[in-house]
Design an enzyme around this catalytic site. Structure first.
Site, PDB file in Angstrom:
ATOM      1  N   ARG A 245      40.365  51.087  19.310  1.00  0.00           N
ATOM      2  CA  ARG A 245      41.739  50.776  18.878  1.00  0.00           C
ATOM      3  C   ARG A 245      42.661  51.970  19.156  1.00  0.00           C
ATOM      4  NH1 ARG A 245      45.235  48.222  14.958  1.00  0.00           N
ATOM      5  NH2 ARG A 245      46.012  49.720  13.422  1.00  0.00           N
ATOM      6  N   HIS A 268      51.023  48.832  11.855  1.00  0.00           N
ATOM      7  CA  HIS A 268      51.222  49.955  10.934  1.00  0.00           C
ATOM      8  C   HIS A 268      52.402  49.669  10.008  1.00  0.00           C
ATOM      9  CE1 HIS A 268      49.123  53.088  13.723  1.00  0.00           C
ATOM     10  NE2 HIS A 268      48.271  52.429  12.974  1.00  0.00           N
TER      11      HIS A 268
END
Length: 299
Positions: A245, A268
């Site tokens: 990732r 995020h």
């Protein structure tokens, strides 16, 4: 028997008997072809007689041609498998391939894996798996993490309704936050290959990725598969599933993606979490500069 006949039998074994992915078949067959050509091998007995010193010399030549550590380690794994198969075909009483360690990378600061390393890891978990469908499963999971930037929990939360992927995928991340991520053709193909090989019915409400007994696949199984492939390729301990990732993010940033877009793709909550990748990318650029520029070490 000719070298071409050896290759045909090896390809059929990988594709039909072992049901390896097309990517693994191609890589393993290419490695065998190079060994046959370099050593002048013409039958199973001659392949079975290839010893460690001959393999070492062959790999040294490949390294001289520019082959990197990870690719060299993967080629060694392919050649060991080929020699083991040849020994079985020749009736050799010693079934094991020559014992030879692959190249090791120097341990350093944590870093994302390169595109070649990510591809090699995904293909090798397929090649090392004890069962064909398990190899296809692990490869699909790793490619989802690298190709779409999924967390391991996000990849394992997919259900049977996700078995046929389109160009984008909606995933639910931390805090129940949903986002849309891209799905590359290689990722779609890997998930489709797993779906075709999986012995369990992929019903919409059940987990897409299954364990050996049909239950949900655990993160630990993915981590163990990647650790085995990582050791075979000589990669550092930092090459974990989550590093895939990180690599997705770093490579997008290197290609010109802006932080806000990257934040959305990664899911995020704050931009601050995404900004760490600017430091990773800067460190990578500086390392490349120092390696390439003749005066960099003096500045």
């Amino acid at each position: 028997m000719s070298g071409a006949e050896l290759i045909t039998a090896w390809r059929d074994h990988l594709a039909d008997a072992r049901r390896r992915s097309p990517h693994t078949v191609r890589a393993y067959v290419d490695a065998a072809q190079r060994l046959i050509a370099a050593q002048g091998l013409a039958d199973w007995a001659s392949v079975a007689r290839v010893e460690a010193h001959a393999l070492r010399a062959h790999l040294a030549q490949r390294r001289a041609e520019g082959l990197g550590n990870a690719s060299a380690a993967r080629e060694l794994s392919a050649l060991k498998a080929f020699i083991t198969f040849a020994k079985a075909q020749a009736g050799d009483p010693e079934p094991a391939a020559p014992r030879l360690r692959g190249p090791r990378l120097k341990k350093g600061l944590p870093r994302p894996v390169t595109p070649d390393e990510a591809s090699n890891l995904a293909d090798l978990v397929d090649g090392l798996a004890g069962e064909d469908w398990v190899g296809a499963r692990d490869r699909a999971v790793l490619l989802l993490m690298y190709g779409s930037g999924l967390r391991i929990a996000e990849a394992l939360s997919l259900t049977g309704r996700d078995a046929t992927l389109g160009e984008v995928l909606q995933v639910t991340g931390k805090g129940g936050k949903q986002r849309v991520v891209p799905v590359l053709p290689i990722v779609r193909a890997a998930v489709a290959e797993y779906g075709a090989a999986c012995p369990w019915p992929l019903v919409p409400e059940a987990p897409l990725f299954r364990g050996a007994k049909g239950g949900p696949l655990s993160p630990g199984m993915v981590q163990r598969a990647m650790a085995q492939a990582r050791r075979a390729l000589g990669l550092p301990d930092t090459a974990t599933p989550h590093a895939l990732r990180h690599s997705f993010a770093t490579h997008l940033l290197s290609a010109g993606a802006d932080l806000r877009s990257l934040q959305e793709l990664l899911g995020h909550a704050s931009l601050g979490s995404t900004q760490i990748y600017t430091k990773v990318d800067a460190a990578s650029l500086l390392a490349n500069y120092r390696a390439a520029h003749p005066r960099a070490a003096k500045r």
